[in-house]
Design an enzyme around this catalytic site. Sequence first.
Site, PDB file in Angstrom:
ATOM      1  N   GLY A  82      56.449  93.856  70.213  1.00  0.00           N
ATOM      2  CA  GLY A  82      56.920  93.410  68.905  1.00  0.00           C
ATOM      3  C   GLY A  82      56.658  91.936  68.682  1.00  0.00           C
ATOM      4  O   GLY A  82      56.961  91.402  67.626  1.00  0.00           O
ATOM      5  N   CYS A  83      56.109  91.290  69.694  1.00  0.00           N
ATOM      6  CA  CYS A  83      55.773  89.875  69.590  1.00  0.00           C
ATOM      7  C   CYS A  83      54.263  89.742  69.362  1.00  0.00           C
ATOM      8  O   CYS A  83      53.485  90.513  69.913  1.00  0.00           O
ATOM      9  CB  CYS A  83      56.152  89.148  70.874  1.00  0.00           C
ATOM     10  SG  CYS A  83      57.907  89.247  71.276  1.00  0.00           S
ATOM     11  N   ALA A  84      53.874  88.768  68.579  1.00  0.00           N
ATOM     12  CA  ALA A  84      52.454  88.536  68.325  1.00  0.00           C
ATOM     13  C   ALA A  84      51.752  88.043  69.591  1.00  0.00           C
ATOM     14  O   ALA A  84      50.587  88.336  69.819  1.00  0.00           O
ATOM     15  CB  ALA A  84      52.273  87.520  67.199  1.00  0.00           C
ATOM     16  N   SER A  85      52.471  87.305  70.417  1.00  0.00           N
ATOM     17  CA  SER A  85      51.913  86.819  71.671  1.00  0.00           C
ATOM     18  C   SER A  85      52.468  87.673  72.818  1.00  0.00           C
ATOM     19  O   SER A  85      53.323  88.526  72.609  1.00  0.00           O
ATOM     20  CB  SER A  85      52.280  85.348  71.872  1.00  0.00           C
ATOM     21  OG  SER A  85      53.671  85.175  71.749  1.00  0.00           O
TER      22      SER A  85
END
Length: 136
Positions: free
Chosen positions: A49-52
């Site tokens: 759910g995190c871009a990174s």
Amino acid sequence: MASPAFEEIVEDFEFLDDWEDRYRHVIEQGKLMDPLDEALKVPATRVHGCASQVWLHPVIEGGVFRFDGDSDAMIVRGLIAVLRALYNGVPVAEVARIDARAELARLGLNDHLSAQRSNGLRAMIERIRMVAAEAA
């Protein structure tokens, strides 16, 4: 209800006038963290759910919650450091009572993070709360 470590970050933010200075301060907090051991960067500790890329490694000892974490993005590493200040050392049963959104709003983070970063921050908080709930 916030920890003394988090209150210290709040106090630091009160002296920083603009968001760019606050942003740099968050990044600096991340730089101060020890890197997460590569052996702990596994699918089980990865936060989706995190871009990174983000990894959180929780440890519960004596009923007290703490976690270490890491990210490949400097600002996210800083956000992990802020969350560590908020949650580390809290009795595991109290983790769910912390209103992370309200506490982070005291820093103005809600207003200055991109939608992707906000989603990632929510995913990290959800993971922390889930682990604590399972252990409580």
